[in-house]
Design an enzyme around this catalytic site. Structure first.
Site, PDB file in Angstrom:
ATOM      1  CE1 TYR A  46     -38.750  -4.073 -48.035  1.00  0.00           C
ATOM      2  CE2 TYR A  46     -39.782  -6.241 -48.084  1.00  0.00           C
ATOM      3  CZ  TYR A  46     -39.843  -4.870 -48.300  1.00  0.00           C
ATOM      4  OH  TYR A  46     -40.988  -4.308 -48.800  1.00  0.00           O
TER       5      TYR A  46
ATOM      6  CG  ASN B 195     -28.231  -5.584 -40.535  1.00  0.00           C
ATOM      7  OD1 ASN B 195     -27.416  -6.033 -39.730  1.00  0.00           O
ATOM      8  ND2 ASN B 195     -29.108  -4.651 -40.212  1.00  0.00           N
TER       9      ASN B 195
ATOM     10  CG  HIS C  42     -29.225   0.235 -47.022  1.00  0.00           C
ATOM     11  ND1 HIS C  42     -27.879  -0.027 -46.793  1.00  0.00           N
ATOM     12  CD2 HIS C  42     -29.900  -0.475 -46.062  1.00  0.00           C
ATOM     13  CE1 HIS C  42     -27.769  -0.847 -45.749  1.00  0.00           C
ATOM     14  NE2 HIS C  42     -28.966  -1.135 -45.294  1.00  0.00           N
TER      15      HIS C  42
ATOM     16  CG  ASN D 220     -32.120  -6.668 -41.946  1.00  0.00           C
ATOM     17  OD1 ASN D 220     -31.344  -5.882 -42.485  1.00  0.00           O
ATOM     18  ND2 ASN D 220     -32.777  -6.359 -40.846  1.00  0.00           N
TER      19      ASN D 220
ATOM     20  CE1 TYR E 104     -37.227   1.037 -47.025  1.00  0.00           C
ATOM     21  CE2 TYR E 104     -38.707  -0.313 -48.349  1.00  0.00           C
ATOM     22  CZ  TYR E 104     -38.314   0.185 -47.126  1.00  0.00           C
ATOM     23  OH  TYR E 104     -39.016  -0.164 -45.993  1.00  0.00           O
TER      24      TYR E 104
END
Length: 204
Positions: free
Chosen positions: A64, A112, A19, A66, A14
């Site tokens: 992560y 989120n 993000h 969320n 990632y």
């Protein structure tokens, strides 16, 4: 004391995602301002240092996106900080690429990471919204933020991360308008944002 939180997802998979621009910013703050080495703490990685003679803890949650609020809550409780002491750097699809806005409280615009933080510590923390652009249709948002910045975008991304880190001390003392203006003018000078209409210098 302030807690600066960069939002993103852990792992090399990632690393270059839109993000993860929050991670990119706090990494650069640590590098530029000589913070201590990152170490595993608070369900993430933390680094301590000072900005404008004020103690600052940088945090990259490893939960992560969320579940970011779990890490933020752990750090805030440990240092006995209120939501007003927390600054969160995050990607913002509702802003054009290379634009930055700062706000306290308000909605989460479907993010989120912000949803999780608000659920854990309250809503009145400062958000540094880093524009990554909108893909055009709602159905493409998920893929947009979880894809890497395109090669053509990297120059403005690197410039924005650098300029935000350079001026981060202004956020310690809540000089939000000054921070926005300095970032905006620097990005404008580099040719990454267009000159605004008269009277608009990057304010809220």
């Amino acid at each position: 004391m302030r807690l600066f939180v960069g939002l993103g997802n852990p792992g090399t998979k990632y690393q270059g995602n839109r993000h993860n621009i929050g991670f990119m910013v706090v990494d650069e703050i640590a590098r530029r301002h000589g913070f201590a080495p990152w170490r595993r703490r608070f369900q993430g990685e933390a680094s301590e240092g000072a900005l404008d003679q004020e103690r600052v803890v940088l945090l990259k949650p490893a939960t992560y996106m969320n579940e970011s609020g779990n890490a933020v809550q752990d750090a805030a409780r440990f240092f006995k900080l209120t939501e007003g002491d927390v600054v969160v750097f995050h990607d913002e699809i509702e802003l054009p690429p290379a634009k930055v806005r700062v706000k306290v409280g308000g909605g989460i615009a479907g993010h989120n990471g912000l949803r999780s933080i608000s659920a854990h510590i309250g809503n009145e923390y400062r958000r540094v919204r880093l524009g990554v652009g909108h893909p055009g249709v709602k159905e493409r948002v998920h893929a947009h933020v979880l894809n890497d910045f395109a090669k053509s975008e990297r120059p403005w991304v690197e410039a924005l991360v650098d300029v935000v880190a350079e001026n981060a001390a202004l956020l310690v003392t809540a000089r939000d308008s000054a921070f926005q203006n300095k970032v905006h003018l620097a990005m404008q000078a580099k040719g990454f944002v267009e000159k605004d209409a008269k009277g608009d210098n990057g304010g809220k």
